[in-house]
Scaffold this motif. Structure first.
Motif, PDB file in Angstrom:
ATOM      1  N   ARG A 297      -3.969   6.798   9.434  1.00  0.00           N
ATOM      2  CA  ARG A 297      -4.910   7.847   9.034  1.00  0.00           C
ATOM      3  C   ARG A 297      -4.300   8.901   8.113  1.00  0.00           C
ATOM      4  O   ARG A 297      -5.021   9.500   7.303  1.00  0.00           O
ATOM      5  CB  ARG A 297      -5.480   8.528  10.286  1.00  0.00           C
ATOM      6  N   LEU A 298      -3.015   9.126   8.209  1.00  0.00           N
ATOM      7  CA  LEU A 298      -2.399  10.186   7.413  1.00  0.00           C
ATOM      8  C   LEU A 298      -1.558   9.665   6.252  1.00  0.00           C
ATOM      9  O   LEU A 298      -1.663  10.160   5.125  1.00  0.00           O
ATOM     10  CB  LEU A 298      -1.529  11.075   8.319  1.00  0.00           C
ATOM     11  N   LEU A 299      -0.721   8.656   6.526  1.00  0.00           N
ATOM     12  CA  LEU A 299       0.209   8.195   5.486  1.00  0.00           C
ATOM     13  C   LEU A 299      -0.414   7.198   4.518  1.00  0.00           C
ATOM     14  O   LEU A 299      -0.160   7.273   3.307  1.00  0.00           O
ATOM     15  CB  LEU A 299       1.446   7.583   6.145  1.00  0.00           C
ATOM     16  N   VAL A 300      -1.204   6.247   5.023  1.00  0.00           N
ATOM     17  CA  VAL A 300      -1.756   5.209   4.148  1.00  0.00           C
ATOM     18  C   VAL A 300      -2.597   5.801   3.013  1.00  0.00           C
ATOM     19  O   VAL A 300      -2.447   5.394   1.849  1.00  0.00           O
ATOM     20  CB  VAL A 300      -2.565   4.176   4.967  1.00  0.00           C
ATOM     21  N   ARG A 304      -1.584   5.149  -0.848  1.00  0.00           N
ATOM     22  CA  ARG A 304      -2.478   4.470  -1.795  1.00  0.00           C
ATOM     23  C   ARG A 304      -2.441   5.142  -3.155  1.00  0.00           C
ATOM     24  O   ARG A 304      -2.454   4.474  -4.203  1.00  0.00           O
ATOM     25  CB  ARG A 304      -3.917   4.474  -1.253  1.00  0.00           C
ATOM     26  N   ARG A 305      -2.431   6.462  -3.151  1.00  0.00           N
ATOM     27  CA  ARG A 305      -2.407   7.191  -4.430  1.00  0.00           C
ATOM     28  C   ARG A 305      -1.086   7.001  -5.160  1.00  0.00           C
ATOM     29  O   ARG A 305      -1.041   7.029  -6.392  1.00  0.00           O
ATOM     30  CB  ARG A 305      -2.659   8.678  -4.167  1.00  0.00           C
ATOM     31  N   VAL A 306      -0.010   6.785  -4.404  1.00  0.00           N
ATOM     32  CA  VAL A 306       1.308   6.614  -5.015  1.00  0.00           C
ATOM     33  C   VAL A 306       1.508   5.186  -5.514  1.00  0.00           C
ATOM     34  O   VAL A 306       1.963   4.965  -6.641  1.00  0.00           O
ATOM     35  CB  VAL A 306       2.419   7.000  -4.016  1.00  0.00           C
ATOM     36  N   THR A 307       1.174   4.206  -4.668  1.00  0.00           N
ATOM     37  CA  THR A 307       1.446   2.803  -4.994  1.00  0.00           C
ATOM     38  C   THR A 307       0.282   2.096  -5.666  1.00  0.00           C
ATOM     39  O   THR A 307       0.479   1.056  -6.306  1.00  0.00           O
ATOM     40  CB  THR A 307       1.813   2.027  -3.718  1.00  0.00           C
ATOM     41  N   THR A 314       3.342  -2.653   0.718  1.00  0.00           N
ATOM     42  CA  THR A 314       3.051  -4.082   0.820  1.00  0.00           C
ATOM     43  C   THR A 314       3.511  -4.601   2.179  1.00  0.00           C
ATOM     44  O   THR A 314       4.323  -3.977   2.878  1.00  0.00           O
ATOM     45  CB  THR A 314       3.757  -4.877  -0.283  1.00  0.00           C
ATOM     46  N   LEU A 315       2.984  -5.748   2.559  1.00  0.00           N
ATOM     47  CA  LEU A 315       3.327  -6.335   3.854  1.00  0.00           C
ATOM     48  C   LEU A 315       4.811  -6.657   3.946  1.00  0.00           C
ATOM     49  O   LEU A 315       5.442  -6.467   4.993  1.00  0.00           O
ATOM     50  CB  LEU A 315       2.492  -7.597   4.077  1.00  0.00           C
ATOM     51  N   LEU A 316       5.393  -7.138   2.860  1.00  0.00           N
ATOM     52  CA  LEU A 316       6.818  -7.462   2.868  1.00  0.00           C
ATOM     53  C   LEU A 316       7.667  -6.195   2.939  1.00  0.00           C
ATOM     54  O   LEU A 316       8.723  -6.188   3.578  1.00  0.00           O
ATOM     55  CB  LEU A 316       7.176  -8.287   1.630  1.00  0.00           C
ATOM     56  N   GLN A 317       7.222  -5.122   2.294  1.00  0.00           N
ATOM     57  CA  GLN A 317       7.959  -3.859   2.379  1.00  0.00           C
ATOM     58  C   GLN A 317       7.975  -3.335   3.814  1.00  0.00           C
ATOM     59  O   GLN A 317       9.007  -2.882   4.310  1.00  0.00           O
ATOM     60  CB  GLN A 317       7.317  -2.826   1.444  1.00  0.00           C
ATOM     61  N   ARG A 318       6.845  -3.419   4.487  1.00  0.00           N
ATOM     62  CA  ARG A 318       6.774  -2.950   5.866  1.00  0.00           C
ATOM     63  C   ARG A 318       7.632  -3.802   6.792  1.00  0.00           C
ATOM     64  O   ARG A 318       8.288  -3.295   7.705  1.00  0.00           O
ATOM     65  CB  ARG A 318       5.318  -2.944   6.345  1.00  0.00           C
ATOM     66  N   GLN A 319       7.645  -5.106   6.550  1.00  0.00           N
ATOM     67  CA  GLN A 319       8.515  -5.963   7.364  1.00  0.00           C
ATOM     68  C   GLN A 319       9.980  -5.600   7.144  1.00  0.00           C
ATOM     69  O   GLN A 319      10.769  -5.542   8.094  1.00  0.00           O
ATOM     70  CB  GLN A 319       8.277  -7.431   6.996  1.00  0.00           C
TER      71      GLN A 319
END
Length: 476
Positions: A297-300, A304-307, A314-319
């Motif tokens: 709710r706060l970071l995503v 979104r505005r940055v990336t 991305t999913l790979l970045q989070r992994q």
């Protein structure tokens, strides 16, 4: 509401005393009374219930996530964002249920009543079933389109039969690529990875294709480009998937040696309350439960505005972040365990455990930060793993996608057990790192070893992520 499996496992955990010894006596005994052992029939009922839990979990866990995500329309922007949030909130409810199971329900079982403690999750499961069937008419249900496993085997069989053929010079002209008619599965463009499998789609003669050119005469001799690319999707996932096995070696330590460290440290809060050693896993769950809504709710929205991506990172970045955090947690664990052991050996102790190990005067709360970091690593890695498999595996195999993450967890446990066996055999003759009395062992060195494996896993993951080609990306 899926508390019943967790609670029943927790119920068996209550047969363990605070030092980890198993008691066969199921019924509580008063002081001076002779405890009645469980009968063979009672144990048969207990283990039969475990069998039902295994069957039920095997049906629910792999299918509930893809089924829930199928309720969103990926063709719309709101649907895509809904899918991204769904996995976060699914895991939020999952960890919240585990948190309640590990605290409230087990407290009721231990201090109020076993029948009530087991009756609560049973009633919740019944309510979950009622609610599930009440919504039957509202669900979006995707109709199956045959067995995906048969198609996989056909591709390998056809490629093996045509292994002597030369690679096609022009894939668009030389490979069998009939019009795509599926309303479920996304049309995949040809890619240049694993080109040996392209031979399965080579038309070697006019008899390979039926009249009209839309279907092969023998699907075990000729496959479509779509079938070949679906198999390539699965093969591309394997290296990324394998990093999850190594990752879970660190995660499983929170329910094994962390508990043993807690037993040999000061677990008091105030003068009278003592934290049960097995309850320290709650701190990792708490970190996940708190972090997921903050991230979603706060970071995503800000990311979104940055990336410029709907999912923020991305999913790979989070992994990758999750793997890095698990390595940091192991470094923290090694430092804290070294300090705990040093205090136990150099300062007055608080007594001994039932196994004879001295209890260090160091507060067990020093282990909370490492568990919180480990919980954050799960929030990053596990959720993105599940979402990654869901999006990258062909649509008609999404139940398999749901099972892959749980297979990682199982194989990670086996790998952890294998490492423990190796450490016992290589250090057992002298100063056993994993001695029963942790003060005589070197658990900190075991944690450093896992941290080293974690660093290797980070490098391995980065190579796999760099090499990976997302589903639907055409060849250059």
């Amino acid at each position: 509401m899926m508390l019943a499996p967790l609670v029943l496992v927790g119920a068996v955990g209550q047969l363990l005393d605070s030092e980890g010894h198993f008691y066969w006596n199921v019924f509580p005994c008063g002081v001076g009374e002779t405890c009645s052992k469980a009968t063979s029939g009672q144990f048969a009922v207990l283990f039969m219930s475990f069998a039902f839990l295994v069957l039920g979990s095997a049906g629910i866990r792999p299918c509930s996530m893809p089924f829930g995500a199928d309720q969103f329309d990926p063709r719309t922007e709101s649907g895509r964002r809904g899918i991204n949030s769904f996995f976060n909130w699914y895991y939020f409810t999952f960890t919240s249920a585990m948190l309640v199971s590990a605290t409230v329900i087990i407290y009721v079982q231990s201090n109020v009543s076993w029948p009530i403690g087991l009756g609560i999750p049973t009633a919740l499961m019944l309510l979950a079933c009622v609610l599930f069937f009440m919504g039957t008419r509202l669900y979006v249900r995707v109709t199956p389109e045959g067995s995906p496993f048969t198609s996989i085997v056909q591709v390998f069989a056809a490629a093996a039969r045509k292994r002597s053929l030369k690679q096609p010079k022009d894939p668009k002209q030389d490979l069998f690529d009939p019009p795509h008619t599926s309303a479920i599965v996304t049309k995949l463009a040809h890619t240049d990875q694993f080109r040996c499998l392209d031979k399965a789609a080579i038309v070697s003669g006019p008899d390979d294709v039926r009249a009209g050119g839309a279907a092969p005469s023998n699907p075990w001799r000729l496959c479509s480009v779509q079938q070949v690319e679906e198999v390539k999707c699965l093969i591309r996932i394997v290296p990324v998937w394998s990093t999850g096995i190594i990752y879970y070696v660190a995660v499983v330590q929170q329910s094994t040696y962390v508990v043993l460290s807690a037993l040999q440290s000061d677990r008091h809060l105030g003068r009278s309350f003592q934290i049960p050693a097995a309850s320290f896993t709650v701190f990792a769950m708490l970190a996940q439960t708190l972090w997921i809504p903050i991230y979603d709710r706060l970071l995503v929205p800000r990311l979104r505005r940055v990336t410029g991506k709907d999912e923020g990172l991305t999913l790979l970045q989070r992994q990758g972040i999750g793997i890095a955090l698990s390595t940091v947690a192991m470094v923290m664990s090694a430092v804290v365990e070294d300090r705990r052991r040093h205090i136990a050996l150099t300062q007055p102790t608080l007594g001994t455990t039932i196994t004879g190990g001295a209890i260090s005067a160091m507060s067990s709360l020093w282990m909370v930060p490492q568990l919180m970091v480990l919980g954050l690593s799960e929030a990053f890695n596990l959720i993105s793993q599940i979402e990654f498999y869901y999006k990258e595996i062909p649509e008609h195999m999404r139940s398999v996608a749901g099972a892959l993450a749980f297979c990682n967890l199982a194989l990670g446990n086996y790998l952890s057990g294998f490492l423990v066996t190796i450490v016992h055999r290589t250090t057992g003759a002298g100063s056993n790192w994993l001695a029963q009395d942790l003060n005589k062992g070197r658990l900190d060195l075991f944690y450093w070893m896992i941290a080293g494996i974690g660093i290797f896993n980070i490098i391995y993951f980065m190579i796999c992520a760099k090499w990976y080609r997302f589903k639907g990306a055409a060849a250059n």
